[in-house]
Design an enzyme around this catalytic site. Structure first.
Site, PDB file in Angstrom:
ATOM      1  N   LYS A  21       1.005  -1.389  -0.083  1.00 27.68           N
ATOM      2  CA  LYS A  21      -0.029   0.307  -0.019  1.00 27.68           C
ATOM      3  C   LYS A  21       1.208   1.249   0.301  1.00 27.68           C
ATOM      4  O   LYS A  21       0.999   2.319  -0.408  1.00 27.68           O
ATOM      5  CB  LYS A  21      -0.541  -0.052   1.571  1.00 27.68           C
ATOM      6  CG  LYS A  21      -1.946   1.231   1.563  1.00 27.68           C
ATOM      7  CD  LYS A  21      -2.912   1.103   2.346  1.00 27.68           C
ATOM      8  CE  LYS A  21      -2.551   1.231   3.590  1.00 27.68           C
ATOM      9  NZ  LYS A  21      -2.700   2.161   4.581  1.00 27.68           N
ATOM     10  N   SER A  22       1.676   1.600   1.095  1.00 23.56           N
ATOM     11  CA  SER A  22       2.839   2.751   0.662  1.00 23.56           C
ATOM     12  C   SER A  22       3.835   2.719  -0.503  1.00 23.56           C
ATOM     13  O   SER A  22       3.425   4.100  -0.510  1.00 23.56           O
ATOM     14  CB  SER A  22       4.062   2.271   2.199  1.00 23.56           C
ATOM     15  OG  SER A  22       2.664   2.705   3.360  1.00 23.56           O
ATOM     16  N   ASP A 322       2.027  -0.447  12.694  1.00 24.35           N
ATOM     17  CA  ASP A 322       1.184  -1.190  11.861  1.00 24.35           C
ATOM     18  C   ASP A 322       1.211  -3.371  12.538  1.00 24.35           C
ATOM     19  O   ASP A 322      -0.198  -3.168  11.873  1.00 24.35           O
ATOM     20  CB  ASP A 322       1.236  -0.805  10.009  1.00 24.35           C
ATOM     21  CG  ASP A 322       0.712   0.918  10.025  1.00 24.35           C
ATOM     22  OD1 ASP A 322       0.548   1.141  10.632  1.00 24.35           O
ATOM     23  OD2 ASP A 322       1.298   0.408   8.594  1.00 24.35           O
TER      24      ASP A 322
END
Ligand code: S3P
Length: 436
Positions: A21-22, A322
């Site tokens: 995602k990043s 996270d």
């Protein structure tokens, strides 16, 4: 939506975790700053990364799916064609970042440099998350920017344009803040110097350097020298280690398991979760290490393991934050106590993750206690079945999904659709690992 997860007899298989995602956000946003086109292979299908594309399209960036040459499975790559930041058009609508903190924070850096007026908002969760950490330094750079509660909360309105370079000591170790200020700094009238207290993920620095930006890194200090012409760069996005972490823990905790996770990004500013699990006693093997698009990548193999409690604190937190909810679940199955400190930042994520993780795991019988800045977990070696909720937080939904695989009884998760934010195929991958 509710999802019921039955305890698994075995966990066996081989999966490619979803696209990072990043890295996906960065590939779309940073390439949009440059004039020209770039192809992004394996762009994330998660809702967050789609929010980024929606916002970029509103400013004249073309983001289109193109078929991968030679692929019979119908897989697509994403092509970003941009006029470059100078060619962006003023968005007619309010830009909506949805649930995505990365979209909002990165775009604030972009909009600060764009010579027009824009308004940025997000969903209910994102509108409660702190934005002052970006708004205040952007004001220092000369940007006209206002938001609710003195600029701390979205919606936020920006009148972008000329920016000054600043020398800024970052109070919060955050990759999103760092990246946003690096982006704004690229368009300043002089160097911007960012002084960090602790390392955070460095994908932005790596990608911008590949695009020709002039960044000078000296330990915790990043200097951005404006003026370099940015070139678009093709990116092949690897698997997300933050998503892989759910299967690493599921497999370590399950008594009969052996799982392979292919093509996972192991950038050292992301892979702390592997080191922590290994320190807990997890049997993880790292194979086929290679570099893809400037990022280290490997296959991870993991099997049933005997875990012991650890302490997680200090400079570890920004590079593992996270993964804290799923590490808390691992700690429930570890011998002894696990202590997580210095993690108050988790209170301002998609949910207050210290509160929600402690509450939901306790409801399944975990011996877990919330402190001001962390969690204390006494490992008991079991979780009960039960009903829990995701609070709309994708990482909590997936943690509770894994709880169902290893609990004594079924776990029913309401708000299970939250997984779509970063891992739309999560329940399918779970089925695949449990039906072998
Ligand atoms: C991210 C940075 C992290 C992380 C988030 C994604 C990024 O937040 O929690 O999920 O892509 O830069 P911080 O900005 O707090 O480091």
């Amino acid at each position: 939506m509710k999802h019921r997860v039955q305890p698994a007899n075995r966990l066996v298989g081989d999966i490619c975790p979803p696209s990072d995602k990043s890295v996906s956000h960065r590939a779309a946003i940073l390439n949009s700053l440059a004039e020209g086109a770039a192809v992004i292979e394996n762009y994330s299908g998660g809702a967050d990364c789609q929010s980024t594309l929606r916002c970029l399209r509103s400013m004249g960036v073309i983001a289109e799916n193109i078929p991968i040459e030679g692929s019979e499975s119908g897989t697509h790559s994403l092509k970003i064609s941009s006029p470059g930041l100078e060619g962006f058009i003023e968005p007619r609508e309010i830009l909506n970042a949805g649930n995505s903190g990365t979209t909002m924070r990165f775009l604030l850096g972009v909009l600060a440099a764009a010579p027009f007026v824009s308004v940025l908002t997000g969903d209910r969760s994102l509108r409660t998350r702190p934005m002052g950490r970006i708004v205040h330094p952007l004001v220092e750079m000369g940007c006209n920017i206002i938001g609710r509660q003195g600029g701390s909360l979205a919606p936020i309105a920006v009148r972008g344009g000329s920016l000054h370079g600043i020398d800024y000591e970052m109070p919060v170790p955050s990759a999103q803040v760092k990246s946003s200020l690096i982006i704004a700094g690229l368009f300043g009238d002089g160097s911007t110097i960012l002084r960090q207290r602790s390392y955070s993920r460095d994908h932005t620095e790596r990608m911008l350097e590949a695009m020709g930006a002039s960044l000078v890194e000296d330990g915790l200090v990043v200097e951005v020298r404006p003026g370099a012409i940015l070139k678009p760069v093709n990116v092949k996005v690897s698997g997300d280690i933050s998503a892989a972490a759910f299967w690493l823990v599921a497999s370590a905790v399950h008594p009969d398991s052996s799982v392979q996770l292919r093509n996972v990004g192991i950038n050292p500013t992301r892979s702390e979760v592997i080191d922590i699990l290994k320190a807990m006693g997890a049997k993880i093997r790292i194979e086929n290490r290679h570099i893809e698009g400037g990022e280290p990548v490997a296959d991870l193999l993991i099997e049933s393991s005997e875990l012991t409690g650890v302490e997680i604190s200090g400079t570890q937190i920004p590079i593992v934050q996270d993964e804290v909810p799923i590490l808390a679940l691992a700690a429930c199955f570890a011998k002894g106590t696990t202590i997580i400190r210095d993690a108050a930042e988790l209170r301002v994520k998609e949910s207050d993750r210290l509160f929600t993780t402690a509450k939901e795991l306790s409801s399944l019988g975990a011996h877990i206690r919330e402190t001001d800045d962390g969690l204390v977990i006494e490992g008991t070696g079991y979780l009960n079945g039960g009903s829990c909720r995701s609070y709309g937080d994708h990482r909590l939904a997936m943690t509770l999904g894994v709880a169902g695989l290893v609990a004594k009884d079924a776990v029913v998760i309401s708000g299970s659709e939250a997984v779509d934010v970063s891992y739309p195929g999560f329940w399918d991958d779970m089925d695949m690992l449990t039906t072998n």
